[in-house]
Design a protein around this motif. Structure first.
Motif, PDB file in Angstrom:
ATOM      1  N   GLU A   1       0.835  -1.202   0.000  1.00 55.79           N
ATOM      2  CA  GLU A   1       0.000   0.000   0.000  1.00 55.79           C
ATOM      3  C   GLU A   1       0.873   1.256   0.000  1.00 55.79           C
ATOM      4  N   ALA A   2       2.009   1.171   0.697  1.00 56.40           N
ATOM      5  CA  ALA A   2       2.909   2.322   0.741  1.00 56.40           C
ATOM      6  C   ALA A   2       3.604   2.484  -0.605  1.00 56.40           C
ATOM      7  N   ALA A   3       3.927   1.352  -1.206  1.00 55.66           N
ATOM      8  CA  ALA A   3       4.645   1.413  -2.475  1.00 55.66           C
ATOM      9  C   ALA A   3       3.819   2.139  -3.527  1.00 55.66           C
ATOM     10  N   ALA A   4       2.530   1.980  -3.406  1.00 51.82           N
ATOM     11  CA  ALA A   4       1.652   2.633  -4.372  1.00 51.82           C
ATOM     12  C   ALA A   4       1.797   4.151  -4.296  1.00 51.82           C
ATOM     13  N   LEU A   5       2.143   4.609  -3.115  1.00 49.80           N
ATOM     14  CA  LEU A   5       2.248   6.049  -2.916  1.00 49.80           C
ATOM     15  C   LEU A   5       3.647   6.576  -3.252  1.00 49.80           C
ATOM     16  N   ALA A   6       4.556   5.652  -3.486  1.00 48.55           N
ATOM     17  CA  ALA A   6       5.966   6.026  -3.511  1.00 48.55           C
ATOM     18  C   ALA A   6       6.294   7.106  -4.522  1.00 48.55           C
ATOM     19  N   GLY A   7       7.039   8.106  -4.040  1.00 48.16           N
ATOM     20  CA  GLY A   7       7.590   9.131  -4.902  1.00 48.16           C
ATOM     21  C   GLY A   7       9.083   9.029  -4.730  1.00 48.16           C
ATOM     22  N   ASP A   8       9.622   9.897  -3.859  1.00 49.09           N
ATOM     23  CA  ASP A   8      11.050   9.824  -3.572  1.00 49.09           C
ATOM     24  C   ASP A   8      11.321   8.854  -2.431  1.00 49.09           C
ATOM     25  N   GLY A   9      10.349   8.063  -2.080  1.00 49.24           N
ATOM     26  CA  GLY A   9      10.531   7.120  -0.985  1.00 49.24           C
ATOM     27  C   GLY A   9      10.009   7.666   0.328  1.00 49.24           C
ATOM     28  N   TYR A  10       9.687   8.969   0.366  1.00 52.91           N
ATOM     29  CA  TYR A  10       9.179   9.558   1.615  1.00 52.91           C
ATOM     30  C   TYR A  10       7.933   8.833   2.092  1.00 52.91           C
ATOM     31  N   ASP A  11       7.026   8.584   1.156  1.00 46.29           N
ATOM     32  CA  ASP A  11       5.755   7.975   1.551  1.00 46.29           C
ATOM     33  C   ASP A  11       5.942   6.573   2.108  1.00 46.29           C
ATOM     34  N   ILE A  12       6.928   5.876   1.560  1.00 46.49           N
ATOM     35  CA  ILE A  12       7.200   4.521   2.062  1.00 46.49           C
ATOM     36  C   ILE A  12       7.731   4.592   3.489  1.00 46.49           C
ATOM     37  N   ARG A  13       8.682   5.509   3.675  1.00 46.11           N
ATOM     38  CA  ARG A  13       9.263   5.643   5.020  1.00 46.11           C
ATOM     39  C   ARG A  13       8.204   6.087   6.016  1.00 46.11           C
ATOM     40  N   ARG A  14       7.377   7.014   5.568  1.00 45.14           N
ATOM     41  CA  ARG A  14       6.332   7.520   6.456  1.00 45.14           C
ATOM     42  C   ARG A  14       5.335   6.409   6.809  1.00 45.14           C
ATOM     43  N   ALA A  15       5.032   5.567   5.805  1.00 50.11           N
ATOM     44  CA  ALA A  15       4.102   4.466   6.064  1.00 50.11           C
ATOM     45  C   ALA A  15       4.697   3.495   7.079  1.00 50.11           C
ATOM     46  N   GLU A  16       6.018   3.310   6.999  1.00 48.80           N
ATOM     47  CA  GLU A  16       6.692   2.417   7.946  1.00 48.80           C
ATOM     48  C   GLU A  16       6.630   3.010   9.367  1.00 48.80           C
ATOM     49  N   LEU A  17       6.896   4.306   9.472  1.00 50.24           N
ATOM     50  CA  LEU A  17       6.820   4.955  10.786  1.00 50.24           C
ATOM     51  C   LEU A  17       5.389   4.875  11.320  1.00 50.24           C
ATOM     52  N   ASP A  18       4.437   5.147  10.451  1.00 47.96           N
ATOM     53  CA  ASP A  18       3.039   5.117  10.893  1.00 47.96           C
ATOM     54  C   ASP A  18       2.608   3.703  11.307  1.00 47.96           C
ATOM     55  N   ARG A  19       3.210   2.704  10.649  1.00 42.73           N
ATOM     56  CA  ARG A  19       2.914   1.316  11.046  1.00 42.73           C
ATOM     57  C   ARG A  19       3.477   1.066  12.447  1.00 42.73           C
ATOM     58  N   LEU A  20       4.694   1.565  12.675  1.00 45.36           N
ATOM     59  CA  LEU A  20       5.346   1.302  13.960  1.00 45.36           C
ATOM     60  C   LEU A  20       4.612   1.956  15.133  1.00 45.36           C
ATOM     61  N   TRP A  21       4.087   3.171  14.914  1.00 44.46           N
ATOM     62  CA  TRP A  21       3.415   3.836  16.050  1.00 44.46           C
ATOM     63  C   TRP A  21       1.893   3.910  15.895  1.00 44.46           C
ATOM     64  N   ALA A  22       1.360   2.995  15.071  1.00 47.83           N
ATOM     65  CA  ALA A  22      -0.089   3.002  14.817  1.00 47.83           C
ATOM     66  C   ALA A  22      -0.902   2.877  16.109  1.00 47.83           C
ATOM     67  N   ARG A  23      -0.443   1.988  17.001  1.00 52.12           N
ATOM     68  CA  ARG A  23      -1.211   1.769  18.232  1.00 52.12           C
ATOM     69  C   ARG A  23      -1.224   3.027  19.110  1.00 52.12           C
ATOM     70  N   GLY A  24      -0.095   3.682  19.165  1.00 57.34           N
ATOM     71  CA  GLY A  24      -0.003   4.918  19.957  1.00 57.34           C
ATOM     72  C   GLY A  24      -0.847   6.027  19.360  1.00 57.34           C
ATOM     73  N   ARG A  25      -0.819   6.146  18.027  1.00 58.62           N
ATOM     74  CA  ARG A  25      -1.612   7.183  17.357  1.00 58.62           C
ATOM     75  C   ARG A  25      -3.102   6.942  17.585  1.00 58.62           C
ATOM     76  N   ALA A  26      -3.492   5.671  17.457  1.00 58.97           N
ATOM     77  CA  ALA A  26      -4.913   5.352  17.637  1.00 58.97           C
ATOM     78  C   ALA A  26      -5.332   5.643  19.075  1.00 58.97           C
ATOM     79  N   PHE A  27      -4.450   5.303  20.020  1.00 59.01           N
ATOM     80  CA  PHE A  27      -4.783   5.522  21.426  1.00 59.01           C
ATOM     81  C   PHE A  27      -4.938   7.011  21.742  1.00 59.01           C
TER      82      PHE A  27
END
Ligand SMILES: Cc1cc2nc3c(=O)[nH]c(=O)nc-3n(C[C@H](O)[C@H](O)[C@H](O)COP(=O)(O)O)c2cc1C
Length: 380
Positions: A16-42
């Motif tokens: 899903e992140a790859a679909a957004l990929a430009g300079d790779g920012y979106d991929i990295r951001r998707a990875e960060l958002d995956r890592l802290w998803a539980r905290g963000r949701a909380f």
């Protein structure tokens, strides 16, 4: 590993992140958002970064600025009366539409009334600090519809707090500013994160850069809490002299308070060394001498020692009295080099975390090493 290969690998892991990929920012951001998803949701935020409540510093302006920039601001209620807290929450709500919380000190004599104020204002999150909270306090918050965050200095207590109803846990290591426990963040994280999965865990103490945030997320944290790093935000009302002291200080200047005699315990507080620190030693020495000579009872001696720092944080933060005030600061003060907007601080932290994610691909780009003799032997 080159950028294209990294992207290809990421695409496999995160289509899903790859679909957004430009300079790779979106991929990295998707990875960060995956890592802290539980905290963000909380927290209900864009970033799982909490602005740790700092008495006198974390008031409406800084709290709203942190929340408006995507983090989670927390009002430090300190010794506020219920009326004052009510006003502070209302004033903060006028500055932000985003979620924020309130930090209550468990030994406050009007704790239950303060809880009711938070509930009455429809707050979503209450942080209970300054000691082990009672089940009654935790349940009162939950019954009012808010979530409870509790601090733990050890895994066993963390588990107990979860059984008592805590919705999330904050682990704060001794690198932090203000009142501290004895164990470092790095060790506490290793003790708690692999074994406390029931609720989100936020890591605090000594975090000043995004790489550190990423490393705790990778260890299993749901988010982080930073205090010291926000003191010099433009939106922080801390006095210019207080901010300047932070900008000048290095990590080693943020020292725990010194206790001279085991009979007279001193609550450990990490703060920048200043003339008051030295004076505190002299005062303790004098009080202990008077106690030894029979001029003071143990109780009065203890009270005199405790009285030394009364009002000292307020004097330093609001009046800029950096000589006799308390300059509570964590070791990450060494990473504070200028005044910045709150949004710029948060952007910087996120950018550093993203750069660290990108760097990971590059770090593994060399040839795969031969197994070492030790490992070969161990495997044989
Ligand atoms: C000036 C100052 C005041 C603080 N006051 C409080 C407080 O009132 N309640 C609390 O729970 N923590 C307090 N803290 C701790 C912060 O909320 C936060 O957990 C801590 O600063 C995180 O570590 P760091 O300083 O290394 O970022 C304070 C910290 C500082 C630096």
């Amino acid at each position: 590993m080159n950028e294209a290969l990294t992207a290809a690998l990421n695409a496999e892991i995160h289509p899903e992140a790859a679909a957004l990929a430009g300079d790779g920012y979106d991929i990295r951001r998707a990875e960060l958002d995956r890592l802290w998803a539980r905290g963000r949701a909380f927290l209900g935020t864009e970033l799982a970064i909490m602005g740790g409540a700092m008495t006198w510093v974390s008031e409406r302006n800084l709290v709203a600025a942190i929340s408006n920039a995507g983090g989670f601001g927390v009002i430090a209620s300190g010794s506020m009366s219920p009326e004052l807290l009510d006003q502070e929450i209302a004033a903060t709500s006028a500055l932000t539409q985003r979620p924020f919380g309130v930090n209550l000190i468990t030994m406050h004599p009007q704790l239950l009334e303060l809880i009711d104020v938070c509930i009455g204002r429809g707050l979503g999150h209450v942080v209970l600090a300054g000691g082990i909270p009672s089940t009654a306090a935790i349940q009162r918050i939950r019954n009012g519809g808010a979530r409870v965050l509790c601090f733990t200095p050890a895994l066993v207590l963390g588990k107990r707090l979860v059984r008592m109803g805590a919705d999330a846990i904050v682990i704060e290591g001794s690198e932090a500013g203000g009142h501290i426990g004895p164990v470092s963040t790095a060790v506490l994280a290793q003790e708690v994160l692999p074994h406390l999965k029931e609720v989100p865990v936020f890591v605090a103490g000594g975090i000043g850069r995004g790489e550190a945030i990423l490393s705790y997320l990778e260890m299993g944290a749901s988010g982080v809490q930073l205090g010291t790093r926000f003191v010099c935000a433009h939106e922080s009302i801390a006095h210019a002299r207080f901010k300047r002291a932070f900008i000048r200080a290095s990590a080693r200047d943020a020292m725990p308070s010194v206790q001279l005699d085991a009979r007279f315990p001193v609550i450990p507080v990490r703060a920048l060394a200043n003339p008051a620190t030295e004076r505190f030693r002299e005062v303790q020495r004098g009080i202990i001498e008077r106690f030894n000579n029979g001029e003071l009872s143990q109780k009065d001696a203890q009270l005199e020692i405790e009285h030394f720092w009364a009002g000292a944080l307020r004097r330093a933060v609001l009046d800029g009295d950096i000589e006799t005030g308390s300059l509570m600061a964590g070791q990450s003060v060494g990473l504070v080099s200028r005044e910045q907007s709150t949004a710029a601080i948060l952007d910087e932290l996120v950018d550093q975390a993203l750069a660290a994610i990108a760097g990971r691909g590059r770090r593994y780009s060399g040839p795969v090493p031969e197994p070492s003799p030790t490992r070969r032997n161990a495997g044989a």
